[in-house]
Design an enzyme around this catalytic site. Structure first.
Site, PDB file in Angstrom:
ATOM      1  N   LYS A  27       0.769  -1.306  -0.398  1.00 25.91           N
ATOM      2  CA  LYS A  27       0.316   0.106  -0.098  1.00 25.91           C
ATOM      3  C   LYS A  27       1.007   1.131  -0.153  1.00 25.91           C
ATOM      4  O   LYS A  27       0.791   1.938  -0.671  1.00 25.91           O
ATOM      5  CB  LYS A  27      -0.624   0.127   1.463  1.00 25.91           C
ATOM      6  CG  LYS A  27      -1.841   1.303   1.287  1.00 25.91           C
ATOM      7  CD  LYS A  27      -3.146   1.028   2.011  1.00 25.91           C
ATOM      8  CE  LYS A  27      -2.756   0.801   3.674  1.00 25.91           C
ATOM      9  NZ  LYS A  27      -2.326   2.411   4.201  1.00 25.91           N
ATOM     10  N   GLY A 100      -4.789   8.071   5.630  1.00 24.30           N
ATOM     11  CA  GLY A 100      -3.776   9.519   5.923  1.00 24.30           C
ATOM     12  C   GLY A 100      -2.802   9.017   5.782  1.00 24.30           C
ATOM     13  O   GLY A 100      -2.577  10.237   5.180  1.00 24.30           O
ATOM     14  N   GLN A 175       4.864   9.115   7.354  1.00 27.14           N
ATOM     15  CA  GLN A 175       3.715  10.435   6.766  1.00 27.14           C
ATOM     16  C   GLN A 175       4.682  11.124   7.219  1.00 27.14           C
ATOM     17  O   GLN A 175       4.771  12.150   6.039  1.00 27.14           O
ATOM     18  CB  GLN A 175       2.650   9.734   7.325  1.00 27.14           C
ATOM     19  CG  GLN A 175       1.897   8.359   6.871  1.00 27.14           C
ATOM     20  CD  GLN A 175       0.489   8.242   7.093  1.00 27.14           C
ATOM     21  OE1 GLN A 175       0.238   8.595   7.673  1.00 27.14           O
ATOM     22  NE2 GLN A 175       0.244   7.846   7.380  1.00 27.14           N
ATOM     23  N   ASP A 321       1.867  -1.506  11.833  1.00 25.88           N
ATOM     24  CA  ASP A 321       0.393  -1.829  11.438  1.00 25.88           C
ATOM     25  C   ASP A 321       0.939  -3.333  11.784  1.00 25.88           C
ATOM     26  O   ASP A 321      -0.418  -3.874  11.478  1.00 25.88           O
ATOM     27  CB  ASP A 321       0.623  -1.275   9.470  1.00 25.88           C
ATOM     28  CG  ASP A 321       0.692   0.239   9.515  1.00 25.88           C
ATOM     29  OD1 ASP A 321       0.747   1.035  10.793  1.00 25.88           O
ATOM     30  OD2 ASP A 321       0.918   0.377   8.320  1.00 25.88           O
ATOM     31  N   LYS A 348      -4.376   5.800  15.438  1.00 23.77           N
ATOM     32  CA  LYS A 348      -4.530   4.749  13.950  1.00 23.77           C
ATOM     33  C   LYS A 348      -5.487   5.525  13.083  1.00 23.77           C
ATOM     34  O   LYS A 348      -6.284   5.881  13.782  1.00 23.77           O
ATOM     35  CB  LYS A 348      -3.686   3.799  13.915  1.00 23.77           C
ATOM     36  CG  LYS A 348      -2.449   3.572  13.694  1.00 23.77           C
ATOM     37  CD  LYS A 348      -1.260   4.466  13.372  1.00 23.77           C
ATOM     38  CE  LYS A 348       0.109   4.309  12.631  1.00 23.77           C
ATOM     39  NZ  LYS A 348       0.683   4.353  12.255  1.00 23.77           N
TER      40      LYS A 348
HETATM   41  C1  S3P Z   1       3.084   5.082   6.195  1.00 22.72           C
HETATM   42  C2  S3P Z   1       3.031   4.840   7.402  1.00 22.72           C
HETATM   43  C3  S3P Z   1       2.981   4.535   9.418  1.00 22.72           C
HETATM   44  C4  S3P Z   1       1.649   3.636   8.780  1.00 22.72           C
HETATM   45  C5  S3P Z   1       0.481   3.581   7.450  1.00 22.72           C
HETATM   46  C6  S3P Z   1       1.184   3.471   5.978  1.00 22.72           C
HETATM   47  C7  S3P Z   1       3.102   5.584   4.980  1.00 22.72           C
HETATM   48  O1  S3P Z   1       2.104   6.107   9.272  1.00 22.72           O
HETATM   49  O2  S3P Z   1       1.378   3.471   9.745  1.00 22.72           O
HETATM   50  O3  S3P Z   1      -0.099   2.781   7.880  1.00 22.72           O
HETATM   51  O4  S3P Z   1       2.212   4.955   3.693  1.00 22.72           O
HETATM   52  O5  S3P Z   1       4.140   6.217   4.833  1.00 22.72           O
HETATM   53  P1  S3P Z   1       2.445   6.761  10.200  1.00 22.72           P
HETATM   54  O6  S3P Z   1       3.858   7.482   9.722  1.00 22.72           O
HETATM   55  O7  S3P Z   1       1.997   7.551  11.125  1.00 22.72           O
HETATM   56  O8  S3P Z   1       3.693   6.029  11.613  1.00 22.72           O
END
Ligand code: S3P
Length: 435
Positions: A27, A100, A175, A321, A348
């Site tokens: 993803k 997110g 993120q 995750d 989350k």
């Molecule tokens: C993700 C980063 C993670 C993860 C999310 C996907 C990404 O979140 O939990 O499912 O693709 O950069 P955080 O950056 O909030 O830890």
């Protein structure tokens, strides 16, 4: 689309699990392939793309900004990138659905554009914290507004000229890191992010793969702005976060043996393998290889007697995750598992500590919440019963794994959310189950 209808599934215990499976594409990497493919010059070809709702939100957002994206096969795309300055103002609000990653990464990218945009999402995403990206982007000169002083979406972004920054992030979040790096693409000079523990580095790897100058160092990474990004072929491996459900299912179901083909095992994501191995799980990595700058392997899991362990520190962002399904493994292990340093689970898609404590508890697990994790005492067997996904795809799939070896059927309410990240989860589960 992301506000799902209520769908209930009943999972019956299985005798065993066997076979060879493929899980859908990663993803995180799928999101980034659209983003960087759109910002590169020329046509990027992607295969292994995850056709899940989160990634479709990113796809639609870039289409609304004038990018032509074509589906050329079941998991194949072509993206006609228009270069760093090729996006155009979207005529409507960009709907990030439940994602997110779409919202946070896009806020970084949009902050340095020459136009105005608005980002919104579903009821869950509109509750999640956004200041974590808003604060560093503001330090770069971004003009962003949101509800609660910028903490909650919808977010309105007036693109402007940014300045490079050096930001010490208080959270290990890919993120946050990626939002700053994507903002840094639009400015001359070096943008630097440090973080308390290394979070997933797919953005850095893919930026380098597309030709940007990325300089990782201990504790952080720098990016040189205004790179020339050139279109690429991107082969996306299976998502280790999706494979994790089948790893745990294989380990806790007596007699099980599962081969999960083509799984991304990037060290910033493979915490689940370290955790399950430390619990006594038999996991073998076969045919290690590299694909578009990411390490990949086939993962063989066999039923194992698991034992409780202590989990905290560096491994937490590397498995962030996977804690819902780790809590299922722990609920069926011998002894006590303590999970610490995982307060991020509270912000989350839902509060995953509260959700697993309440729902696994309904199946007879002994789980206690801590501010930053859980304490789980293993039991011999879980009970059948009625639970809810709480609207969270990973809670739904973790509860399905818990159901496989319960003493009776488990009814899981609100399961359509699995479309977010793993559209064919139920078919694969059914195909692997024996009896
Ligand atoms: C993700 C980063 C993670 C993860 C999310 C996907 C990404 O979140 O939990 O499912 O693709 O950069 P955080 O950056 O909030 O830890």
């Amino acid at each position: 689309m992301s506000e799902h209808k209520l769908e209930t599934r009943i999972i019956k215990p299985v005798k065993s699990l066997r076979g060879e499976i493929f899980v859908p594409g990663d993803k995180s990497i799928s999101h980034r392939s659209i983003m960087l493919g759109s910002l590169a010059e020329g046509t990027t070809r992607v295969s292994g793309f995850l056709m899940g709702e989160d990634n479709l939100s990113t796809w639609k957002a870039f289409e609304s900004m004038g990018i032509d994206i074509r589906q050329t096969g079941q998991t194949e795309l072509e993206i006609d990138g228009k270069g760093l300055d090729g996006l155009s103002e979207p005529g409507n609000v960009l709907d990030c659905g439940n994602s997110g990653t779409t919202m946070r990464l896009m806020s970084g990218l949009l902050a340095g554009q020459s136009f105005f945009s608005v980002l919104t999402g579903d009821q869950y995403l509109r509750r999640r914290p956004m200041k974590r990206v808003f604060t560093p982007l503001n330090a770069m000169g971004a003009r962003i507004w949101g509800r609660d002083g910028g903490e909650r979406a919808p977010l309105a972004i007036q693109g402007t000229d940014l300045r490079p920054t050096t930001y010490a992030s208080p959270v290990a979040s890919a993120q946050v890191k990626s939002a700053i790096l994507l903002a840094g693409l639009s400015v001359e000079g070096q943008t630097t992010v440090t973080e308390p523990h290394l979070s997933r580095d797919h953005s850095e790897r893919m930026l380098a793969y597309f030709g940007a100058e990325v300089r990782p160092f201990t504790g952080g990474v720098s990016l040189v702005g205004r790179p020339h990004l050139a279109a690429q072929e991107v082969l996306i491996p299976g998502d280790i976060s999706s494979a994790a459900f089948f790893m745990v299912a294989g380990l806790v179901t007596p007699g099980a043996e599962l081969l999960i083909r083509n799984v991304g095992i990037n060290p910033t994501r493979s915490g689940i393998i370290d955790i399950l191995t430390a619990m006594g799980g038999q996991i073998e990595l076969l045919d290690l290889r590299e694909q578009s700058g990411e390490p990949v392997a086939d993962v063989l899991v066999r039923y194992s007697r698991l034992k409780g362990i202590e989990i905290g520190g560096d491994v937490v962002p590397r498995a962030i995750d996977e804690f819902p399904v780790v809590s299922v493994a722990a609920a069926l292990a011998e002894g006590t598992t303590i999970i610490r340093d995982a307060e991020e689970l509270r912000v989350k898609e839902t509060d995953r500590i509260a959700a697993m404590v309440s729902e696994l508890g309904k199946l007879g697990a002994q789980v206690e919440a801590r501010r930053d994790g859980m304490v789980i005492k293993g039991v011999e067997q879980l009970k059948g019963g009625k639970v809810s996904s709480c609207g969270d795809h990973r809670i739904a799939m973790s509860l399905a794994v818990a159901a496989l070896s319960a003493d009776g059927p488990v009814s899981i309410e609100d399961t359509a959310c699995t479309e977010t990240s793993f559209p064919n989860f139920w078919q694969i589960l059914e195909g692997a189950g024996e009896g």
